[in-house]
Design an enzyme around this catalytic site. Structure first.
Site, PDB file in Angstrom:
ATOM      1  CG  ASP A 130      37.918  46.541  37.077  1.00 28.13           C
ATOM      2  OD1 ASP A 130      38.685  47.501  36.923  1.00 28.13           O
ATOM      3  OD2 ASP A 130      36.704  46.598  36.804  1.00 28.13           O
ATOM      4  CB  VAL A 131      43.319  47.080  40.628  1.00 32.77           C
ATOM      5  CG1 VAL A 131      43.179  45.750  41.337  1.00 32.77           C
ATOM      6  CG2 VAL A 131      44.334  46.968  39.511  1.00 32.77           C
ATOM      7  CE  LYS A 132      37.316  50.940  36.587  1.00 30.22           C
ATOM      8  NZ  LYS A 132      36.849  49.622  37.089  1.00 30.22           N
ATOM      9  NE  ARG A 133      45.251  49.249  43.438  1.00 34.01           N
ATOM     10  CZ  ARG A 133      44.126  49.078  44.095  1.00 34.01           C
ATOM     11  NH1 ARG A 133      43.096  49.868  43.850  1.00 34.01           N
ATOM     12  NH2 ARG A 133      44.010  48.151  45.018  1.00 34.01           N
TER      13      ARG A 133
END
Length: 277
Positions: A94-97
């Site tokens: 979960d990095v939401k880049r």
């Protein structure tokens, strides 16, 4: 490599459709009797992996809680990824880049290229610089059999400001969130048994009026302690509920540091979700 969508489809059939978030909040470290430092982070994260990764189809570490400790925290995250995959779980980081051009490609190389020490099975990504801005991530995922989950209709109260806004060029003022789902349908067209490009849709988002027939998986955070129920999942996703991966962290992590208690929470979630389809 077998595409992520096919691997996820098999994993959910074998291990259920529950995803455990491995999120080392400072408050959780203290609740476990650990210091809020790298040693506490490592003890916490690897204990969770040992307890749950052999049981569930997917684990989802939230990168920020490791990054806050700098390079030593990222080294712990690398261990979490490695040990989870060794235990048979897929890893959704979960990095939401979300960025453009060469920066988007660099993120793709960091998380989706098997040559990277942080290579995962899939990552979360933000499409709100335009879905085309994620093309480097899409192409890298396709090349290496990885996956992406795009933020579409999230449960946070700020989300509708962007996600429910109407486009000026879509049919009848298409919502931005619906445009993201349409983009996923294009990416997953004709893929069997499941596309590798998914959506993030909150388990507590309520009625959306959206169509979830985009032939890809749905990550539904907020299941369990945050209020999302099996009935909510059925109501929100309708005929697409068989592609839903329900996610929770607090319910499982609060049961620690007792490994058996954490495992029991995973089993309870499996039992609840078994009747989903």
């Amino acid at each position: 490599m077998t595409p992520f969508g096919a691997r996820l489809h098999a994993a959910m059939a074998q291990r259920g459709r529950f995803c455990v978030g491995i999120d080392p909040h400072a408050s959780l470290l203290h609740a476990w009797g650990l210091d809020d430092d790298v040693a506490g982070l490592e003890r916490f994260a690897l204990s969770v992996v040992e307890a749950v990764a052999p049981l569930c189809s997917v684990v989802k570490p939230q990168s920020a809680f490791y990054e806050r400790f700098g390079s030593r925290g990222v080294a712990v995250l690398e261990r979490v990824v490695e040990d989870s995959r060794a235990a048979g779980a897929l890893v959704l980081l979960d990095v939401k880049r979300g960025d453009i051009g060469s920066t988007s490609q660099a993120y793709a190389d960091a998380y989706l290229d098997p040559a990277s020490p942080l290579a995962c099975d899939a990552i979360t990504a933000s499409p709100y610089l335009g879905t085309g801005s994620l093309d480097p991530m899409v192409e890298t995922a396709q090349r290496h059999g990885a996956g992406l989950f795009l933020l579409a209709l999230t449960s946070n109260k700020e989300g509708p400001e962007v996600q429910h806004a109407r486009t000026v060029d879509g049919p009848d003022g298409e919502r931005v969130g619906d445009r993201v789902l349409a983009h996923l349908a294009h990416l997953n067209a004709g893929v069997e048994p499941l596309g590798s490009f998914g959506a993030v849709v909150g388990a507590t988002v309520g009625e959306t009026g959206a169509r979830f027939d985009f032939n890809g998986p749905v990550l539904a955070p907020g299941f369990g302690a945050q209020g999302g129920t099996v009935d909510d999942l059925r109501r929100i996703f309708g005929s697409g509920v068989d592609r839903v991966l329900a996610s929770s962290s607090r319910e499982v992590l609060r049961a620690g540091p007792d490994a058996a208690a954490m495992a029991a929470e995973v089993h309870r979630a499996h039992e609840a979700l078994a009747g989903l389809v």
